[in-house]
Design an enzyme around this catalytic site. Structure first.
Site, PDB file in Angstrom:
ATOM      1  N   GLY A  99      -0.763  -1.818  -8.474  1.00  0.00           N
ATOM      2  CA  GLY A  99      -0.565  -2.620  -7.267  1.00  0.00           C
ATOM      3  C   GLY A  99       0.357  -1.922  -6.291  1.00  0.00           C
ATOM      4  O   GLY A  99       0.418  -2.274  -5.118  1.00  0.00           O
ATOM      5  N   HIS A 155       5.269  -8.378   6.810  1.00  0.00           N
ATOM      6  CA  HIS A 155       5.773  -8.427   5.435  1.00  0.00           C
ATOM      7  C   HIS A 155       7.280  -8.687   5.431  1.00  0.00           C
ATOM      8  O   HIS A 155       7.954  -8.493   6.447  1.00  0.00           O
ATOM      9  CB  HIS A 155       5.490  -7.103   4.713  1.00  0.00           C
ATOM     10  CG  HIS A 155       4.062  -6.962   4.256  1.00  0.00           C
ATOM     11  ND1 HIS A 155       3.060  -6.543   5.103  1.00  0.00           N
ATOM     12  CD2 HIS A 155       3.479  -7.208   3.050  1.00  0.00           C
ATOM     13  CE1 HIS A 155       1.910  -6.525   4.440  1.00  0.00           C
ATOM     14  NE2 HIS A 155       2.140  -6.928   3.192  1.00  0.00           N
ATOM     15  N   LYS A 159      10.093  -4.318   2.117  1.00  0.00           N
ATOM     16  CA  LYS A 159       8.918  -3.468   1.868  1.00  0.00           C
ATOM     17  C   LYS A 159       9.217  -2.031   2.303  1.00  0.00           C
ATOM     18  O   LYS A 159       9.784  -1.803   3.373  1.00  0.00           O
ATOM     19  CB  LYS A 159       7.713  -4.019   2.627  1.00  0.00           C
ATOM     20  CG  LYS A 159       6.421  -3.270   2.342  1.00  0.00           C
ATOM     21  CD  LYS A 159       5.205  -4.011   2.872  1.00  0.00           C
ATOM     22  CE  LYS A 159       3.925  -3.221   2.694  1.00  0.00           C
ATOM     23  NZ  LYS A 159       3.655  -2.881   1.287  1.00  0.00           N
TER      24      LYS A 159
HETATM   25  P1  NAP Z   1      10.487  -4.668  -5.688  1.00  0.00           P
HETATM   26  O1  NAP Z   1      10.872  -6.094  -5.828  1.00  0.00           O
HETATM   27  O2  NAP Z   1      11.390  -3.719  -4.975  1.00  0.00           O
HETATM   28  O3  NAP Z   1      10.193  -4.118  -7.147  1.00  0.00           O
HETATM   29  C1  NAP Z   1       9.994  -2.759  -7.434  1.00  0.00           C
HETATM   30  C2  NAP Z   1      10.572  -2.541  -8.800  1.00  0.00           C
HETATM   31  O4  NAP Z   1      10.266  -1.210  -9.225  1.00  0.00           O
HETATM   32  C3  NAP Z   1      12.115  -2.678  -8.797  1.00  0.00           C
HETATM   33  O5  NAP Z   1      12.491  -3.604  -9.811  1.00  0.00           O
HETATM   34  C4  NAP Z   1      12.583  -1.271  -9.140  1.00  0.00           C
HETATM   35  O6  NAP Z   1      13.743  -1.256  -9.945  1.00  0.00           O
HETATM   36  C5  NAP Z   1      11.394  -0.760  -9.944  1.00  0.00           C
HETATM   37  N1  NAP Z   1      11.397   0.684 -10.099  1.00  0.00           N
HETATM   38  C6  NAP Z   1      11.672   1.634  -9.176  1.00  0.00           C
HETATM   39  N2  NAP Z   1      11.621   2.840  -9.750  1.00  0.00           N
HETATM   40  C7  NAP Z   1      11.322   2.649 -11.049  1.00  0.00           C
HETATM   41  C8  NAP Z   1      11.147   3.513 -12.175  1.00  0.00           C
HETATM   42  N3  NAP Z   1      11.331   4.823 -12.085  1.00  0.00           N
HETATM   43  N4  NAP Z   1      10.814   2.966 -13.357  1.00  0.00           N
HETATM   44  C9  NAP Z   1      10.651   1.650 -13.487  1.00  0.00           C
HETATM   45  N5  NAP Z   1      10.835   0.772 -12.477  1.00  0.00           N
HETATM   46  C10 NAP Z   1      11.156   1.271 -11.288  1.00  0.00           C
HETATM   47  O7  NAP Z   1       9.056  -4.534  -4.956  1.00  0.00           O
HETATM   48  P2  NAP Z   1       7.829  -5.556  -5.022  1.00  0.00           P
HETATM   49  O8  NAP Z   1       7.864  -6.440  -3.851  1.00  0.00           O
HETATM   50  O9  NAP Z   1       7.739  -6.132  -6.392  1.00  0.00           O
HETATM   51  O10 NAP Z   1       6.624  -4.538  -4.806  1.00  0.00           O
HETATM   52  C11 NAP Z   1       6.323  -3.532  -5.746  1.00  0.00           C
HETATM   53  C12 NAP Z   1       5.131  -2.732  -5.239  1.00  0.00           C
HETATM   54  O11 NAP Z   1       3.969  -3.597  -5.194  1.00  0.00           O
HETATM   55  C13 NAP Z   1       5.299  -2.208  -3.810  1.00  0.00           C
HETATM   56  O12 NAP Z   1       4.679  -0.935  -3.700  1.00  0.00           O
HETATM   57  C14 NAP Z   1       4.552  -3.220  -2.963  1.00  0.00           C
HETATM   58  O13 NAP Z   1       4.088  -2.690  -1.739  1.00  0.00           O
HETATM   59  C15 NAP Z   1       3.418  -3.536  -3.888  1.00  0.00           C
HETATM   60  N6  NAP Z   1       2.720  -4.810  -3.648  1.00  0.00           N
HETATM   61  C16 NAP Z   1       1.406  -4.806  -3.934  1.00  0.00           C
HETATM   62  C17 NAP Z   1       0.666  -5.944  -3.808  1.00  0.00           C
HETATM   63  C18 NAP Z   1      -0.799  -5.899  -4.152  1.00  0.00           C
HETATM   64  O14 NAP Z   1      -1.441  -6.947  -4.105  1.00  0.00           O
HETATM   65  N7  NAP Z   1      -1.334  -4.736  -4.494  1.00  0.00           N
HETATM   66  C19 NAP Z   1       1.279  -7.118  -3.366  1.00  0.00           C
HETATM   67  C20 NAP Z   1       2.654  -7.122  -3.105  1.00  0.00           C
HETATM   68  C21 NAP Z   1       3.377  -5.944  -3.278  1.00  0.00           C
HETATM   69  P3  NAP Z   1      15.194  -1.586  -9.294  1.00  0.00           P
HETATM   70  O15 NAP Z   1      15.188  -3.078  -9.133  1.00  0.00           O
HETATM   71  O16 NAP Z   1      16.164  -1.114 -10.321  1.00  0.00           O
HETATM   72  O17 NAP Z   1      15.262  -0.836  -7.999  1.00  0.00           O
END
Ligand code: NAP
Length: 266
Positions: A99, A155, A159
């Protein structure tokens, strides 16, 4: 019934934690491990705010895939990390459902080749909300009749990538349906750089980032004397979970990379 064994990368994130709750609700899914930047060796249930699950947290991806007998990786992290996770999962024969947004077209090509070499299913979807996928499909249809179009995506302000993967994907789908066209006045000048947004094949994309938003997009088509707006709103991250579940079911049967949830819908 054998359960699909899952690793979630980014379990403390907004999307990752929602994915854990989704897995907990389905009897045919089992969380076997998580990839996290912290908390190595702890259990998911030890982390405040996460579901009461026994799966172990790993910081090292090789250790994680060597020890946890996983079928599927769900990656919800950041573009650079997500790409590395996806490559590594393929090399271990673990099927990625990704995702994470912001992969470049070169990265997507590389992953497509790796999946084919390994004969393994991979699903990468910039938007797992079924309504958003329909918005993209309806936009593709409308572009046949309305070649002038601008996209406004909105968003939350945490993001990392802009424009959104959904906006880029929408523009790519529209591009398949219309003649290439630079929109706006040929002598148009930006008095402040960026005023007209990003440009894909002449279509302009505008990115709004504000607290309070989740994921929203308007695709505005203009014709003589009329406008058509196709709009989708995700108000809660739960909206993405039915698409992730659908992708887990499909990825187990695939032997190639599929980009976009629309390719899984009937
Ligand atoms: P978020 O809340 O910032 O979560 C990202 C997570 O990834 C954080 O907990 C971060 O850890 C962790 N992370 C970063 N580097 C890592 C590593 N090396 N190993 C393991 N974990 C790691 O972001 P989000 O809103 O959940 O979004 C996550 C992704 O999904 C983004 O790319 C967003 O654009 C995407 N997204 C996709 C959809 C879809 O339908 N495809 C929908 C919404 C969002 P820390 O907390 O320690 O920094």
């Amino acid at each position: 019934m054998s359960k699909v064994k899952i690793v979630v990368a980014g379990p403390r994130g907004r999307m990752g934690s929602e994915a854990l709750r989704m897995i907990e609700k389905h009897d045919d899914l089992e969380l076997v491990a998580c990839l996290d930047m912290e908390n190595d060796g702890k259990k998911v249930k030890d982390i405040a705010g996460l579901p009461n699950l026994d799966a172990r947290m790993y910081t090292n991806i090789d250790q994680c895939f060597s020890e946890a007998q996983a079928d599927v990786l769900i990656d919800l992290t950041t573009p650079e990390v997500g790409f590395l996770h996806t490559k590594t999962a393929i090399s271990y024969g673990v099927r990625p459902v990704v995702g994470t947004t912001g992969f470049t077209s070169d990265q997507l090509e590389e992953l497509t080749d790796l999946a084919e070499e390994k004969g393994i299913g991979v699903i990468i979807a910039p938007n797992f909300a079924i309504g958003a996928v329909l918005m993209m499909e309806f936009s593709k249809w409308a572009a046949k009749y309305f070649p002038d179009v601008e996209i406004i995506e909105k968003h939350h302000d945490q993001k990392l990538d802009a424009p959104s993967g959904t906006a880029v994907k929408t523009a790519e789908l529209i591009k398949q349906e219309r003649e290439s066209k630079q929109q706006g006045h040929p002598n148009e000048k930006e008095t402040i750089p960026g005023a007209r947004g990003a440009n894909i094949d002449g279509m302009h994309i505008h990115s709004v980032r504000l607290p309070g938003l989740v994921a929203h997009q308007e695709v505005i088509f203009g014709g003589p004397g009329e406008n058509l707006t196709i709009k989708h709103d995700s108000f809660h991250r739960e909206s993405f979970m039915s698409g992730i579940k659908l992708s887990i079911d499909h990825v187990m049967k695939l032997d190639v990379l599929v980009y976009g949830l629309e390719n899984l819908l009937e």
